[in-house]
Motif scaffolding. Structure first.
Motif, PDB file in Angstrom:
ATOM      1  N   ASP A  84       0.852  -1.189   0.000  1.00 15.40           N
ATOM      2  CA  ASP A  84       0.000   0.000   0.000  1.00 15.40           C
ATOM      3  C   ASP A  84       0.883   1.233   0.000  1.00 15.40           C
ATOM      4  O   ASP A  84       2.109   1.148   0.083  1.00 15.40           O
ATOM      5  CB  ASP A  84      -0.950   0.004   1.199  1.00 15.40           C
ATOM      6  CG  ASP A  84      -0.227  -0.191   2.525  1.00 15.40           C
ATOM      7  OD1 ASP A  84       0.816   0.469   2.745  1.00 15.40           O
ATOM      8  OD2 ASP A  84      -0.693  -1.009   3.346  1.00 15.40           O
ATOM      9  N   LEU A  85       0.246   2.404  -0.079  1.00 11.67           N
ATOM     10  CA  LEU A  85       1.004   3.653  -0.179  1.00 11.67           C
ATOM     11  C   LEU A  85       1.796   3.940   1.085  1.00 11.67           C
ATOM     12  O   LEU A  85       2.896   4.500   1.020  1.00 11.67           O
ATOM     13  CB  LEU A  85       0.056   4.810  -0.484  1.00 11.67           C
ATOM     14  CG  LEU A  85      -0.582   4.788  -1.881  1.00 11.67           C
ATOM     15  CD1 LEU A  85      -1.628   5.887  -2.013  1.00 11.67           C
ATOM     16  CD2 LEU A  85       0.481   4.927  -2.970  1.00 11.67           C
ATOM     17  N   ALA A  91       9.276   2.523   2.657  1.00 13.85           N
ATOM     18  CA  ALA A  91      10.366   1.913   1.892  1.00 13.85           C
ATOM     19  C   ALA A  91      11.238   2.975   1.228  1.00 13.85           C
ATOM     20  O   ALA A  91      12.468   2.861   1.198  1.00 13.85           O
ATOM     21  CB  ALA A  91       9.796   0.958   0.848  1.00 13.85           C
ATOM     22  N   MET A  92      10.628   4.028   0.712  1.00  7.48           N
ATOM     23  CA  MET A  92      11.378   5.101   0.063  1.00  7.48           C
ATOM     24  C   MET A  92      12.173   5.916   1.071  1.00  7.48           C
ATOM     25  O   MET A  92      13.331   6.262   0.841  1.00  7.48           O
ATOM     26  CB  MET A  92      10.427   6.011  -0.720  1.00  7.48           C
ATOM     27  CG  MET A  92       9.797   5.353  -1.931  1.00  7.48           C
ATOM     28  SD  MET A  92       8.612   6.431  -2.779  1.00  7.48           S
ATOM     29  CE  MET A  92       9.694   7.724  -3.397  1.00  7.48           C
ATOM     30  N   GLU A  93      11.543   6.234   2.193  1.00  9.41           N
ATOM     31  CA  GLU A  93      12.203   7.077   3.187  1.00  9.41           C
ATOM     32  C   GLU A  93      13.385   6.372   3.831  1.00  9.41           C
ATOM     33  O   GLU A  93      14.380   7.020   4.209  1.00  9.41           O
ATOM     34  CB  GLU A  93      11.208   7.521   4.251  1.00  9.41           C
ATOM     35  CG  GLU A  93      11.757   8.581   5.193  1.00  9.41           C
ATOM     36  CD  GLU A  93      10.688   9.183   6.080  1.00  9.41           C
ATOM     37  OE1 GLU A  93      10.969  10.210   6.723  1.00  9.41           O
ATOM     38  OE2 GLU A  93       9.557   8.632   6.134  1.00  9.41           O
ATOM     39  N   THR A  94      13.335   5.065   3.957  1.00 11.50           N
ATOM     40  CA  THR A  94      14.423   4.309   4.597  1.00 11.50           C
ATOM     41  C   THR A  94      15.435   3.782   3.583  1.00 11.50           C
ATOM     42  O   THR A  94      16.383   3.109   3.966  1.00 11.50           O
ATOM     43  CB  THR A  94      13.858   3.125   5.399  1.00 11.50           C
ATOM     44  OG1 THR A  94      13.072   2.284   4.543  1.00 11.50           O
ATOM     45  CG2 THR A  94      12.988   3.623   6.543  1.00 11.50           C
ATOM     46  N   ALA A 194       5.721   1.777  -8.802  1.00  7.36           N
ATOM     47  CA  ALA A 194       4.875   1.196  -7.757  1.00  7.36           C
ATOM     48  C   ALA A 194       3.852   2.214  -7.263  1.00  7.36           C
ATOM     49  O   ALA A 194       2.697   1.860  -6.963  1.00  7.36           O
ATOM     50  CB  ALA A 194       5.739   0.710  -6.600  1.00  7.36           C
ATOM     51  N   HIS A 195       4.258   3.494  -7.188  1.00  8.15           N
ATOM     52  CA  HIS A 195       3.359   4.558  -6.735  1.00  8.15           C
ATOM     53  C   HIS A 195       2.154   4.678  -7.670  1.00  8.15           C
ATOM     54  O   HIS A 195       0.997   4.757  -7.237  1.00  8.15           O
ATOM     55  CB  HIS A 195       4.130   5.872  -6.675  1.00  8.15           C
ATOM     56  CG  HIS A 195       3.553   6.855  -5.721  1.00  8.15           C
ATOM     57  ND1 HIS A 195       4.278   7.892  -5.162  1.00  8.15           N
ATOM     58  CD2 HIS A 195       2.300   7.003  -5.215  1.00  8.15           C
ATOM     59  CE1 HIS A 195       3.503   8.598  -4.368  1.00  8.15           C
ATOM     60  NE2 HIS A 195       2.303   8.084  -4.392  1.00  8.15           N
ATOM     61  N   ILE A 196       2.425   4.679  -8.959  1.00 11.73           N
ATOM     62  CA  ILE A 196       1.341   4.791  -9.944  1.00 11.73           C
ATOM     63  C   ILE A 196       0.435   3.559  -9.880  1.00 11.73           C
ATOM     64  O   ILE A 196      -0.799   3.669  -9.929  1.00 11.73           O
ATOM     65  CB  ILE A 196       1.928   4.969 -11.359  1.00 11.73           C
ATOM     66  CG1 ILE A 196       2.685   6.312 -11.451  1.00 11.73           C
ATOM     67  CG2 ILE A 196       0.831   4.913 -12.410  1.00 11.73           C
ATOM     68  CD1 ILE A 196       3.497   6.472 -12.719  1.00 11.73           C
ATOM     69  N   ALA A 197       1.043   2.389  -9.752  1.00  8.20           N
ATOM     70  CA  ALA A 197       0.255   1.153  -9.700  1.00  8.20           C
ATOM     71  C   ALA A 197      -0.651   1.111  -8.467  1.00  8.20           C
ATOM     72  O   ALA A 197      -1.790   0.637  -8.539  1.00  8.20           O
ATOM     73  CB  ALA A 197       1.191  -0.053  -9.714  1.00  8.20           C
TER      74      ALA A 197
END
Length: 270
Positions: A84-85, A91-94, A194-197
């Motif tokens: 999920d978002l 995941a992006m921040e870490t 992944a964000h768009i999906a």
């Protein structure tokens, strides 16, 4: 000829003035030579003596091998495991393989309604975005809000029909607002896909060259704008970035035509 006491003393004083403070023998001393072996009871097993003429200096230890990290492959692995978002944001921040993170103040993930039919992808945070932790909040963001309002859309709308969802290719501000490098774009592309999906928009707007480079593999926004294409199965329209419109007001006519096209698409998809 033998030196007198006073001549020898004068010569010694002269050498001291030159900075010579150590007596040297008649033969040169190899400071790199191996030390003499210790007494047998305390010495380890002696190494075999070097053959005459061989270099007797100890071998230089090899430099440690630094394993090269494939940041793009690691990003793919991190993005593949999100459901999920919220998990995507974590995941992006870490993700610690991007040097931009060390110089940025804020992690900038998104703004607006994730259930919106329309999703906008920009380039990267600027100074104001880095300060506030939200995309498109500076002068360019204010112009974007006015552009969206002209077709009845808003990022703060709760109704998904009128709402807009906004993100960037990069979540960290590049120093001095420089253009993102190809390696940085490639590193965050798996997260963007992944964000768009996960958001599942009906339409995408690619604001400027960087989103086009990331998602289309092409640049040249003046040629690409106004031409509908497809990204991950979603209709996508490249548009001028609002920052470009602030520098080139004459391009607002093309931007207005693109906005009307987007409005027509949204109305026609019912």
């Amino acid at each position: 000829m033998e030196l007198s006491y006073w001549d020898a003393k004068a010569a010694l004083d002269w050498q001291i003035e030159l900075g010579i403070d150590e007596a040297i023998g008649d033969e040169t001393v190899d400071r790199y030579a191996l030390e003499p072996a210790r007494p047998a009871e305390a010495a380890p097993t002696a190494a075999p003596a070097a053959a005459p003429g061989e270099d007797q200096r100890p071998a230089t230890p090899p430099l440690p091998v630094v394993e090269k990290v494939d940041a793009i492959a690691l990003a793919r692995q991190a993005a593949a495991g999100v459901a999920d978002l919220g998990a995507l944001a974590r995941a992006m921040e870490t993700f610690d393989h991007c040097q931009l993170k060390a110089g940025a103040r804020s992690f900038v993930f998104c703004d607006g309604n994730p259930d919106a039919r329309l999703m906008i992808v920009g380039e990267a945070p600027g100074r104001d975005e880095d300060r506030l932790g939200r995309p498109f909040v500076g002068r360019a963001g204010q112009l974007l809000d006015r552009m969206l309002a002209a077709i009845g859309m808003a990022r703060d709308a709760t109704d998904a029909e009128r709402a807009v969802y906004i993100t960037n290719v990069l979540p960290w501000r590049p120093p001095e607002n420089r253009k993102p490098e190809k390696a940085e774009i490639g590193m965050f592309l798996p997260f963007l896909e992944a964000h768009i999906a996960l958001a599942r928009p009906e339409l995408l707007i690619l604001m400027g060259n960087t989103p086009c480079e990331a998602l289309l593999g092409r640049a040249g926004i003046t040629r690409l704008r106004g031409q509908w294409t497809e990204v991950l199965g979603v209709p996508a329209l490249p548009m001028f970035h609002p920052a470009y419109l602030l520098r080139q007001p004459q391009a607002k006519r093309e931007a207005w035509a693109d906005l009307l096209d987007i409005q027509a698409r949204l109305r026609g998809s019912h």
